[in-house]
Scaffold this motif. Sequence first.
Motif, short mmCIF file in Angstrom:
data_model
loop_
_atom_site.label_atom_id
_atom_site.label_comp_id
_atom_site.label_asym_id
_atom_site.label_seq_id
_atom_site.Cartn_x
_atom_site.Cartn_y
_atom_site.Cartn_z
N SER A 22 77.58 92.52 79.11
CA SER A 22 76.61 93.60 79.11
C SER A 22 76.55 94.32 80.43
O SER A 22 76.11 95.44 80.50
N THR B 285 71.90 96.25 82.20
CA THR B 285 71.58 96.54 80.82
C THR B 285 70.48 95.67 80.26
O THR B 285 69.97 95.93 79.19
N GLY C 174 67.89 98.04 80.03
CA GLY C 174 68.29 99.30 79.46
C GLY C 174 68.54 100.40 80.47
O GLY C 174 68.20 101.57 80.22
N SER D 120 66.21 104.89 81.82
CA SER D 120 65.98 103.61 81.14
C SER D 120 65.52 103.87 79.72
O SER D 120 64.75 104.80 79.46
N ASP D 121 65.98 103.05 78.79
CA ASP D 121 65.52 103.18 77.40
C ASP D 121 64.53 102.07 77.03
O ASP D 121 64.26 101.83 75.87
N ASP D 122 63.99 101.37 78.07
CA ASP D 122 63.02 100.31 77.83
C ASP D 122 61.85 100.47 78.80
O ASP D 122 61.75 99.74 79.80
#
Length: 329
Positions: free
Chosen positions: A115, A119, A122, A38-40
């Motif tokens: 998306s 997403t 993330g 995850s980027d969040d």
Amino acid sequence: MRIHENAVRAGAAWTAVAATVPYLTLKVLWLTGCPVGSDDPGELDRLWLLNLLTFGMDAIAVALALAFVRPWGRRVPAGLVAFPMWVATGLLGTILVALPLYLSSVLVLGPEHSSGQGTDIGIADWVFFVVYGGFTVQGLALITAFTLYARQRWADLLRARIGDLPRSPTLAVQRSLGCVAALLGLGAAAARVYWAAGGSVGMPIAMAEEHPRGVAVMDAVTAVMAVAAPTALLVLVFRVRPGGRLRGPLLVAWTAAGSLFGWGSWQLVAFAATTTRVTELRTAVPGLMPLVQAGQVVAAVLVLTVGAMALCERAAAEQPAPSSEPAAR
């Protein structure tokens, strides 16, 4: 034959346990603050309670798999096995149906341009394949192990016929509740078909704008389940084809009602927990989607209640009558 079944049951149960490892590992990492995949990280922190809940659900699946192969599993009260397995069959069985349909749509129509899966928080694409790949293996293995477990523990029930169900004093109540479940199921099915066909009234704004194909597939599958569960129940309570095997409609009612309950409850909990997106969850018809979800949960509970009444009465009717003769001294 029994030895062969036991070997297959053991293999399926241990495969189900192994299939939970990637998912449980991922959840442990997220719960301990490691945002792998995850980027969040902030969003994962806000979903901590949901991650804990899903970790617990998969841990229960491990316990069920062990119950199907360990000696203590036959001594566990039936309800402690049947209820969580009913929910697990509904959740995993729905994935086994919906996932191939979704992947087929990707092959035929190409990937989605929205998306897509996950997403919003993330999540990397590989997480989707790890999670749902694990669910697929887990579902096939756990349901196989349970089927063989049930064949040994409830063999007489699975050999019974619809006409063997007793015509008890509660039959009128069972039929009334079955009809209520059918009305609720039809209402939920109509809404799900509308959303699956592209309708957006009553959907969350963010979902309505993107209308993910995966969500449409799930709506279509849920619509089928919402019709199948009460239909199978009505076959039982109205004794349609009394000479037919009980296990057919019982299997349909079990799986479809479990799907309605499991996914309806999960969606209600998920909507309640994602309070960070309150504005996105507002709909053109306030409360319509939660109302549909609640309706399918109530329909499933009615199917479960009536089924439990009928099966308990059948078991009671098969108990030998107490002897009226005095005991020998």
